[in-house]
Structure formats: C-alpha cells, structure tokens
Design a protein around this motif. Structure first.
Motif, PDB file in Angstrom:
ATOM      1  N   ILE A 211       4.672  -3.049  24.974  1.00 27.40           N
ATOM      2  CA  ILE A 211       5.009  -1.656  24.665  1.00 27.40           C
ATOM      3  C   ILE A 211       5.457  -1.004  25.963  1.00 27.40           C
ATOM      4  O   ILE A 211       4.732  -1.016  26.971  1.00 27.40           O
ATOM      5  N   GLU A 212       6.660  -0.467  25.937  1.00 25.96           N
ATOM      6  CA  GLU A 212       7.250   0.128  27.146  1.00 25.96           C
ATOM      7  C   GLU A 212       8.424   1.006  26.734  1.00 25.96           C
ATOM      8  O   GLU A 212       8.901   0.906  25.599  1.00 25.96           O
ATOM      9  N   PRO A 213       8.910   1.851  27.633  1.00 27.11           N
ATOM     10  CA  PRO A 213      10.023   2.725  27.259  1.00 27.11           C
ATOM     11  C   PRO A 213      11.276   1.920  26.915  1.00 27.11           C
ATOM     12  O   PRO A 213      11.502   0.837  27.464  1.00 27.11           O
TER      13      PRO A 213
ATOM     14  N   PHE B 293      -3.686   4.759  24.423  1.00 27.70           N
ATOM     15  CA  PHE B 293      -4.126   3.775  23.445  1.00 27.70           C
ATOM     16  C   PHE B 293      -5.526   4.197  23.024  1.00 27.70           C
ATOM     17  O   PHE B 293      -6.418   4.305  23.867  1.00 27.70           O
TER      18      PHE B 293
ATOM     19  N   TYR C  82       1.266   8.094  27.663  1.00 27.93           N
ATOM     20  CA  TYR C  82       0.828   7.716  26.320  1.00 27.93           C
ATOM     21  C   TYR C  82      -0.592   7.163  26.387  1.00 27.93           C
ATOM     22  O   TYR C  82      -0.997   6.594  27.396  1.00 27.93           O
TER      23      TYR C  82
ATOM     24  N   PHE D 102       8.289  -1.187  20.753  1.00 27.38           N
ATOM     25  CA  PHE D 102       7.326  -2.260  20.509  1.00 27.38           C
ATOM     26  C   PHE D 102       8.148  -3.541  20.419  1.00 27.38           C
ATOM     27  O   PHE D 102       9.044  -3.638  19.583  1.00 27.38           O
TER      28      PHE D 102
ATOM     29  N   LEU E 272       4.892  -3.420   9.252  1.00 26.83           N
ATOM     30  CA  LEU E 272       5.435  -4.400  10.192  1.00 26.83           C
ATOM     31  C   LEU E 272       4.361  -5.446  10.411  1.00 26.83           C
ATOM     32  O   LEU E 272       3.266  -5.127  10.889  1.00 26.83           O
TER      33      LEU E 272
ATOM     34  N   VAL F  63      -0.193  -6.869  24.920  1.00 24.06           N
ATOM     35  CA  VAL F  63      -1.242  -7.107  23.928  1.00 24.06           C
ATOM     36  C   VAL F  63      -1.064  -8.533  23.421  1.00 24.06           C
ATOM     37  O   VAL F  63       0.032  -8.901  22.985  1.00 24.06           O
TER      38      VAL F  63
ATOM     39  N   PHE G  67     -10.563  -5.409  22.369  1.00 21.89           N
ATOM     40  CA  PHE G  67     -10.725  -4.433  21.283  1.00 21.89           C
ATOM     41  C   PHE G  67     -12.130  -4.487  20.663  1.00 21.89           C
ATOM     42  O   PHE G  67     -12.755  -3.459  20.438  1.00 21.89           O
TER      43      PHE G  67
ATOM     44  N   ASP H 280       6.063  10.905  17.092  1.00 20.28           N
ATOM     45  CA  ASP H 280       5.745   9.789  16.214  1.00 20.28           C
ATOM     46  C   ASP H 280       4.322   9.335  16.540  1.00 20.28           C
ATOM     47  O   ASP H 280       3.771   9.690  17.585  1.00 20.28           O
TER      48      ASP H 280
ATOM     49  N   ALA I 181      10.014  -2.002  16.613  1.00 22.16           N
ATOM     50  CA  ALA I 181       9.753  -0.612  16.236  1.00 22.16           C
ATOM     51  C   ALA I 181       9.942   0.300  17.438  1.00 22.16           C
ATOM     52  O   ALA I 181       9.835  -0.139  18.590  1.00 22.16           O
ATOM     53  N   GLU I 182      10.204   1.566  17.140  1.00 18.39           N
ATOM     54  CA  GLU I 182      10.262   2.575  18.196  1.00 18.39           C
ATOM     55  C   GLU I 182       9.294   3.708  17.902  1.00 18.39           C
ATOM     56  O   GLU I 182       9.150   4.139  16.760  1.00 18.39           O
ATOM     57  N   LEU I 183       8.664   4.175  18.959  1.00 12.19           N
ATOM     58  CA  LEU I 183       7.741   5.311  18.914  1.00 12.19           C
ATOM     59  C   LEU I 183       8.315   6.317  19.901  1.00 12.19           C
ATOM     60  O   LEU I 183       8.220   6.113  21.111  1.00 12.19           O
ATOM     61  N   ASN I 184       8.946   7.351  19.408  1.00 14.12           N
ATOM     62  CA  ASN I 184       9.701   8.269  20.271  1.00 14.12           C
ATOM     63  C   ASN I 184      10.684   7.432  21.096  1.00 14.12           C
ATOM     64  O   ASN I 184      11.464   6.684  20.520  1.00 14.12           O
ATOM     65  N   ASP I 185      10.630   7.488  22.411  1.00 14.15           N
ATOM     66  CA  ASP I 185      11.554   6.673  23.218  1.00 14.15           C
ATOM     67  C   ASP I 185      10.886   5.408  23.769  1.00 14.15           C
ATOM     68  O   ASP I 185      11.356   4.815  24.738  1.00 14.15           O
ATOM     69  N   TYR I 186       9.804   4.999  23.137  1.00 14.51           N
ATOM     70  CA  TYR I 186       9.132   3.750  23.509  1.00 14.51           C
ATOM     71  C   TYR I 186       9.439   2.677  22.479  1.00 14.51           C
ATOM     72  O   TYR I 186       9.645   2.977  21.303  1.00 14.51           O
TER      73      TYR I 186
ATOM     74  N   ALA J  82       2.636  -2.294  28.795  1.00 14.31           N
ATOM     75  CA  ALA J  82       1.457  -2.767  28.059  1.00 14.31           C
ATOM     76  C   ALA J  82       1.693  -4.161  27.499  1.00 14.31           C
ATOM     77  O   ALA J  82       2.734  -4.430  26.887  1.00 14.31           O
TER      78      ALA J  82
ATOM     79  N   PHE K 290       3.153  -8.742  12.311  1.00 13.46           N
ATOM     80  CA  PHE K 290       3.485  -9.475  13.537  1.00 13.46           C
ATOM     81  C   PHE K 290       3.856 -10.929  13.249  1.00 13.46           C
ATOM     82  O   PHE K 290       4.843 -11.434  13.769  1.00 13.46           O
TER      83      PHE K 290
ATOM     84  N   GLY L 146      -3.216  -7.207  11.806  1.00 13.59           N
ATOM     85  CA  GLY L 146      -1.974  -7.792  12.316  1.00 13.59           C
ATOM     86  C   GLY L 146      -0.738  -7.082  11.814  1.00 13.59           C
ATOM     87  O   GLY L 146       0.371  -7.597  11.932  1.00 13.59           O
ATOM     88  N   GLU L 147      -0.946  -5.907  11.259  1.00 10.35           N
ATOM     89  CA  GLU L 147       0.195  -5.124  10.782  1.00 10.35           C
ATOM     90  C   GLU L 147       0.179  -3.740  11.424  1.00 10.35           C
ATOM     91  O   GLU L 147      -0.869  -3.232  11.816  1.00 10.35           O
ATOM     92  N   MET L 148       1.350  -3.142  11.519  1.00  9.90           N
ATOM     93  CA  MET L 148       1.458  -1.812  12.111  1.00  9.90           C
ATOM     94  C   MET L 148       2.484  -0.969  11.366  1.00  9.90           C
ATOM     95  O   MET L 148       3.285  -1.483  10.582  1.00  9.90           O
ATOM     96  N   PHE L 149       2.432   0.305  11.645  1.00  8.27           N
ATOM     97  CA  PHE L 149       3.401   1.233  11.056  1.00  8.27           C
ATOM     98  C   PHE L 149       3.540   2.418  12.000  1.00  8.27           C
ATOM     99  O   PHE L 149       2.557   2.838  12.623  1.00  8.27           O
ATOM    100  N   ILE L 150       4.753   2.935  12.094  1.00  8.01           N
ATOM    101  CA  ILE L 150       4.956   4.129  12.914  1.00  8.01           C
ATOM    102  C   ILE L 150       5.300   5.303  12.007  1.00  8.01           C
ATOM    103  O   ILE L 150       6.297   5.272  11.282  1.00  8.01           O
TER     104      ILE L 150
ATOM    105  N   LEU M 144      -0.648   4.427  29.185  1.00  7.36           N
ATOM    106  CA  LEU M 144       0.643   3.827  29.546  1.00  7.36           C
ATOM    107  C   LEU M 144       1.549   5.016  29.857  1.00  7.36           C
ATOM    108  O   LEU M 144       1.976   5.709  28.942  1.00  7.36           O
TER     109      LEU M 144
END
Lengths: 123, 123
Positions: A100-102, B34, B32, A34, A8, A56, B10, B52, A27-32, A54, A10, B76-80, B29
């Motif tokens: 980032i939030e639920p 970070f 969760y 992005f 992904l 960022v 960061f 996840d 994207a989703e991380l469990n029930d959170y 959150a 940005f 600048g990239e992410m992955f779950i 959060l």
C-alpha cells in the motif's frame, strides 16, 4: 434494482498472474494504491524518498533487510518501511504480498535499473 | 550492532482488546492509519464526506450494506467504500477487520452519535 458490489479477493487476484517482482494494482483509496506482488529471491536495495511503504504478507514469508538489521514477516503480519530508508525485500520461496503506497510509486524507488517494473498495471 | 525491527502481527494485536466497534491504530503510513476493529451486530448508517475507506477482513465475515445493495466480505477479501457513500457495516458473528484511512477519520463519519469511538487510540 439492487446494484451488484464485488469483494476484492486476494487469492483470486493472485491467480491472474505469475510474474514476480511486478506489482499489480487491485484498488485505489483516494490517491493511494493497493498492489499485489509475488516475490522470490533478492530484490535490489532501494529507498522511496517521498513516501512510507506498507508491506502485508498474504502468503508465505519474506524478510525486509535494512542496512542495520532486518524483519521477518509471515502471513498475517505487516511492516511499514519509513520514507527514505534503504531496504531490500528477500524471499527464499515465493511470497505473496500486499503493498500500500501512493499512486505513482516505482518498485525500485530512486535506484531504478533493470528490475524496475511497469507502474500502474491493474488486474 | 544490529537494530531490532518488529513485525506487526494482526492476531497478537487483536488479543490486546475485546471492545467492539472501537478501532485501534497499529501503524501509520504517511498521514494514513492502519486500524484494527472487532465488530458484531449492526452499526449506524454513515458516510465519510472527505475520504474513501478500506475494509480488509482478517477474521470472520461481514457485510457492508449500501442504500442500493451490499457486499459480503470474507477472510482475505477487501472493499473500498468511496467517499460520501452511505454505508452500514454488519456482522452476524464477531468479525475482525483492518481499516485503512487518513488520520483523523471518525468511525461514525458525519453521522456522529452514541457509537462514535474515541479516535487515534493506539495499541
């Protein structure tokens, strides 16, 4: 056969929309979730009674105002607004942020009103 | 009197440690965390059966290998990585990453072993 996995990115995702103050889920991380958002100007004062949130900064800079102070966030910086705390995001120039939030959190929190964005919009 | 609020930066946080493969918590959060980590070389194959796991690249680049493919992540990239999925992080040169996952997640997942880092270490 190799499966294809995709990062992904940005900036690629930001290029897909121009609307401001309207978070898009990437994207989703469990029930959170992005979410990416473009913000400019002053948002409404609001709070999220059920969750921390959150922020960022991915491009530009923004300020989060609180009733008793504020924090300036630049690229590569983040801040977590505790649940229940009144805050108002402000950006003098367009700023690109990752939230980032639920799942299910509404952008205007318990305040509601005209600036409430459609929720759970994916790009 | 104005309260002081501080951004989490960061690069400032990364300057506080040199250890590799040893995630440091910088914020929470809800339940969760970070975490920042410096990684280089090949990690162990492992999975997280309960959650996840989000990888965001802040500096350098890394690959996440899966049993049936891989994904290259640049700044600048992410992955779950979905829960329960075997994966192995690899970086040819030192890479700086942000991990987001529930409090209590161990870096080696259910695999354990010598590369298991102390958990919940804050900087």
């Amino acid at each position: 056969m190799e499966k294809k996995y995709f990062a992904l990115n940005f900036q690629e995702k930001f290029s897909l929309f121009t609307e401001q103050w309207s978070p898009k889920v990437i994207a989703e991380l469990n029930d959170y979730q992005f979410k990416l958002a473009k913000i400019e100007g002053e948002f409404v004062w609001h709070a999220h009674e059920e969750t921390d949130e959150a922020f960022v900064v991915v491009g530009g800079e923004m300020t989060i105002e609180f009733r008793d102070g504020s924090v300036l966030l630049k690229v590569g910086e983040m801040f977590i607004v505790p649940k229940g705390v009144d805050h108002r995001p402000v950006a003098n120039h367009e700023c690109k942020i990752l939230l980032i939030e639920p799942r299910g959190v509404v952008n205007t929190g318990t305040e509601g009103g005209a600036r409430t964005a459609k929720n759970d919009v994916w790009i």
